[in-house]
Enzyme design. Structure first.
Site, short mmCIF file in Angstrom:
data_model
loop_
_atom_site.label_atom_id
_atom_site.label_comp_id
_atom_site.label_asym_id
_atom_site.label_seq_id
_atom_site.Cartn_x
_atom_site.Cartn_y
_atom_site.Cartn_z
N GLY A 189 59.91 82.30 19.43
CA GLY A 189 59.61 83.40 18.53
C GLY A 189 60.15 83.24 17.13
O GLY A 189 60.28 84.22 16.39
N LYS B 202 55.92 82.56 15.22
CA LYS B 202 55.49 83.33 14.05
C LYS B 202 54.45 82.58 13.21
O LYS B 202 53.65 83.21 12.53
CB LYS B 202 56.71 83.68 13.20
CG LYS B 202 57.71 84.61 13.87
CD LYS B 202 57.11 85.99 14.10
CE LYS B 202 58.16 87.01 14.50
NZ LYS B 202 58.71 86.77 15.83
N ASP C 243 57.79 93.85 15.35
CA ASP C 243 59.03 93.55 14.64
C ASP C 243 58.74 93.03 13.24
O ASP C 243 57.67 92.48 12.97
CB ASP C 243 59.84 92.50 15.42
CG ASP C 243 59.04 91.22 15.68
OD1 ASP C 243 57.84 91.34 16.00
OD2 ASP C 243 59.62 90.13 15.57
N ASP C 244 59.71 93.21 12.36
CA ASP C 244 59.69 92.65 11.00
C ASP C 244 58.44 93.05 10.23
O ASP C 244 57.74 92.21 9.64
CB ASP C 244 59.80 91.12 11.05
CG ASP C 244 61.07 90.65 11.75
OD1 ASP C 244 62.01 91.46 11.84
OD2 ASP C 244 61.12 89.51 12.22
N TYR D 234 64.48 97.31 16.54
CA TYR D 234 64.77 96.52 17.74
C TYR D 234 66.24 96.17 17.89
O TYR D 234 66.61 95.36 18.74
CB TYR D 234 63.91 95.26 17.77
CG TYR D 234 64.03 94.34 16.56
CD1 TYR D 234 65.09 93.45 16.42
CD2 TYR D 234 63.06 94.35 15.57
CE1 TYR D 234 65.19 92.60 15.34
CE2 TYR D 234 63.14 93.50 14.47
CZ TYR D 234 64.21 92.64 14.36
OH TYR D 234 64.30 91.80 13.28
N ASP E 147 66.39 79.96 12.30
CA ASP E 147 65.29 79.94 11.32
C ASP E 147 65.65 80.63 10.02
O ASP E 147 64.94 80.49 9.02
CB ASP E 147 64.02 80.55 11.91
CG ASP E 147 64.23 81.95 12.48
OD1 ASP E 147 65.38 82.43 12.48
OD2 ASP E 147 63.23 82.56 12.92
N ASN F 224 65.90 83.16 22.06
CA ASN F 224 65.05 82.67 20.97
C ASN F 224 65.89 81.64 20.23
O ASN F 224 66.67 82.00 19.35
CB ASN F 224 64.66 83.83 20.05
CG ASN F 224 63.80 83.38 18.89
OD1 ASN F 224 62.95 82.53 19.02
ND2 ASN F 224 64.05 83.95 17.71
#
Length: 698
Positions: free
Chosen positions: A24, A55, A131-132, A176, A242, A270
């Site tokens: 993810g 992503k 999310d995000d 989250y 990341d 993740n």
């Protein structure tokens, strides 16, 4: 290969504990070959789930409405099939939150059509991720829904029912983690709506207190479970990298007590963007998940892991590194070095001119280079250097502490013999640790499995370079002046002598840069300058002296304190010797000073001052200094630099000994001189009970 033992059952029947990996992260997705290898490892280690959510898969997030092409469909079908072959549940995730209009029926239809396509590939488990994304709804959605949560829940429930209520269906909320909850977790209208209206068969993903959580406690999970009305599935970013291209995490899964297991629906890690270095992250997670399968629940305090009978992060790490070492030594890899064993072949070799045999160095010549094999200790060192987001490994912490000590006590190397010996011994120990890093780099570079090496190469090159600069700096402090140490002193360094590029320059210009370093030192957020004293500074110095002498509950009023020569020097009754007075300034003005008298006994006699020190002290330490700092100077590094410059000036004037007078009530300056390490307490029978005298030989 065998799966982990069954998880404990819940009151409602058998409980399937989700344990596995989520792809993810932001960045280059893993290849199909790597994912297949992941499934094999998951089956071998007892993990059972893979969540597909890269992503940068355009059709997962940015172009979520678009169906997969025939070629893409073939790849996904092969991947889903490979997961099934290894008893791994394949969960397909989609992220429509960037631009979905929740109130438009065509959008829900597009979402169903896309998931129906994936269901046709053989997938039976799904996830909707929100999310995000921005939380502001468009005008049409504001008219149709009372809140953002209601909009998400309505579409999620509709899709879940359309798919026939899959056994596994995950929902990732926009809030989250605790840090994103407004105004708090227990009072979040968003999460309360999710908990109340999301269908009970849908599980909720949760990252913990933060996006990257240091600790996840039982109490925090009980709280979020109460709000969500269901146990969450942890999406754990403890090994994710990341967000920082200069970091990778090779430490164990830790700071999550094993008593969490019965309170969760599952845990998915993740991990790092780089596939092959994730061996440790996934291996130790598998060990953690198995820790609750035998002997019932155990009370685990992760800060006392060596006393934990259920799960020891260090033991899990050692086992993971031991198994990983075999992967490194696997020679059956493309791109690896040629095998040493000669393979038989009917073909004539291309090179036949071997009459002279193998080269053998002669007497006095350089020996042939021999590649040493990688060891478990090398991998332990590698893990220590690239440990976890909130923690360095033991060796890395020791190296930082030693470098800090060597830098702080560098002046002691030219002072007393015993201190010099300690400094040199610790400098040699630091050099040995640096050499171990270099040797680890060399052995890693020669490891047969090049696929792992190439994922690690940028990181180990960077740490080797950083350690090399620190090594050269310590040699400079010790008086060595080789080529490497000389580079540290130039105004025009090579590009590899500074780190971070433009991003680093931006950060260094910000006021709080460095306050999140894992190795904490007093933070300097203010620019200080040290300059020579001038007559206009007299009033500021007098003001600082009065303020600091009167500060503190245990200090007597200024007039009631025993007068010291340093008081007269600070008050201006005595003038400092030429070129022996400095002031410290910040943006608000003068905040400290360092003054000296190179012949204190003569100055006292000339002004009829009564000194508290005896003639024997004056004989060995003829120079008096006084230093004072305002409380706003929280970083002592500028003051240390100031006193260092003053001592250099005193020494250049021919003085070979310096003393200072301190009141026991001035604990701050006592601590300052003690921390310098070079000043020693002087024993003088005639000293008053409330006065201490410290000295240094130059």
């Amino acid at each position: 290969m065998s799966a982990a033992k069954p998880q404990p059952e819940s009151p409602g029947g058998p409980r399937r504990f989700i344990r596995g990996v989520v792809e993810g992260f932001y960045g280059r997705p893993w290849t199909m070959e790597q994912r297949t290898e992941l499934f094999k490892r998951e089956q071998k280690w007892g993990l059972n789930t893979y969540l597909y959510a890269p992503k940068d898969d355009y059709k997962h997030r940015m172009y979520w409405r678009d169906l997969y092409s025939a070629e893409e469909a073939e790849q996904l079908m092969a991947l889903i099939s490979a997961a099934k072959q290894h008893d791994v549940e394949f969960i397909y995730a989609i992220s429509p939150g960037l631009d979905i209009t929740f109130s438009n029926p065509k959008e829900a239809a597009a979402l169903k059509r896309k998931l129906d396509q994936v269901r046709g590939f053989g997938c039976r488990s799904f996830s909707l991720l929100f999310d995000d994304i921005e939380t502001e709804m468009c005008a049409a959605d504001k008219q149709a829904f009372s809140s953002f949560a209601n909009a998400q829940v309505a579409v999620t429930n509709e899709v879940y029912l359309h798919l026939g209520e899959p056994e596994t269906f995950l929902f990732c909320p926009t809030e989250y983690c605790d840090a994103f909850c407004k105004p708090s977790l227990s009072q979040s209208a968003y999460l309360l709506t999710v908990g109340e209206k999301l269908l009970p068969g849908i599980d909720v993903l949760w990252t913990g207190p933060k996006v990257v959580s240091h600790y996840i406690t039982v109490e925090s999970i009980e709280q979020v479970s109460s709000v969500l009305k269901r146990a969450p599935v942890i999406w754990d970013n403890i090994h994710a990298n990341d967000y920082d291209p200069q970091r990778i995490f090779l430490g164990p899964y830790k700071d999550r007590p094993t008593e969490l297991i019965p309170k969760l629906k599952g845990v998915l890690t993740n991990p790092n963007c780089e596939f092959y270095p994730n061996f440790v992250a996934i291996h130790t997670l598998a060990t953690w998940c198995k820790s609750n399968t035998d002997g019932g629940l155990r009370d685990v305090e992760m800060s006392e892991e060596e006393q934990d009978p259920g799960y020891s992060p260090q033991a899990a790490l050692t086992q993971a590194l031991t198994d990983w070492l075999q992967e490194f030594l696997n020679t059956d890899q493309p791109g690896g070095p040629a095998r040493l064993k000669k393979e038989t072949s009917d073909e004539e070799p291309m090179q036949t001119d071997v009459g002279d045999g193998a080269y053998v160095p002669g007497p006095g010549e350089n020996p042939l280079y021999t590649a040493e094999p990688l060891t478990l200790d090398d991998l332990k060192l590698l893990s220590d250097l690239f440990y976890l987001p909130y923690e360095h490994g033991a060796t890395a912490k020791t190296m930082l502490q030693e470098l800090d000590w060597l830098r702080t006590h560098s002046r002691a190397a030219t002072a007393e013999t015993d201190v010099t010996a300690e400094w040199c011994a610790r400098a040699q120990q630091f050099d040995n640790m640096c050499e171990a890093v270099v040797q680890m780099f060399n052995r890693l570079s020669n490891a047969p499995n090049r696929r792992i090496l190439y994922d690690l190469y940028n990181y180990i090159c960077d740490i080797k370079s950083g350690v090399g600069l620190a090594r050269a700096y310590v040699k400079t402090l010790g008086g060595a002046h080789g080529r490497a140490s000389a580079r540290l002193l130039t105004d025009e360094p090579e590009p590899w002598d500074f780190r971070g590029g433009l991003s680093g320059e931006f950060q260094r210009m910000l006021p709080c840069h460095g306050n999140r370093d894992l190795y904490r030192r007093p933070l300097m957020t203010t620019v200080f300058s040290v300059r020579p004293y001038c007559p206009e500074d007299k009033m500021n110095i007098q003001k600082i002296s009065r303020e600091m002498q009167g500060a503190g509950e245990d200090k007597a009023p200024l007039m009631a304190q025993l007068p010291l020569m340093s008081d007269s020097l600070s008050a201006g009754d005595l003038s400092p010797s030429p070129q022996c007075a400095l002031v410290l300034e910040d943006e608000a003005g003068v905040c400290g000073y360092a003054l000296a008298l190179t012949n204190a006994r003569a100055a006292a006699a000339a002004t009829n001052l009564q000194s508290v020190v005896t003639d024997s002290v004056f004989a060995e330490f003829p120079c008096l200094i006084t230093v004072q700092l305002l409380p706003r100077v929280t970083d002592l590094a500028p003051a240390t630099r100031m006193i260092g410059q003053l001592l250099d000036s005193i020494k250049s004037n021919g003085c070979r000994g310096v003393f200072c007078e301190l009141r026991h009530s001035d604990r701050r300056m006592l601590h300052f001189y003690t921390k310098l390490g070079s000043f020693k307490t002087l024993q003088d029978a005639g000293l008053p009970a409330d006065v201490a005298v410290m000295g240094i030989s130059l």
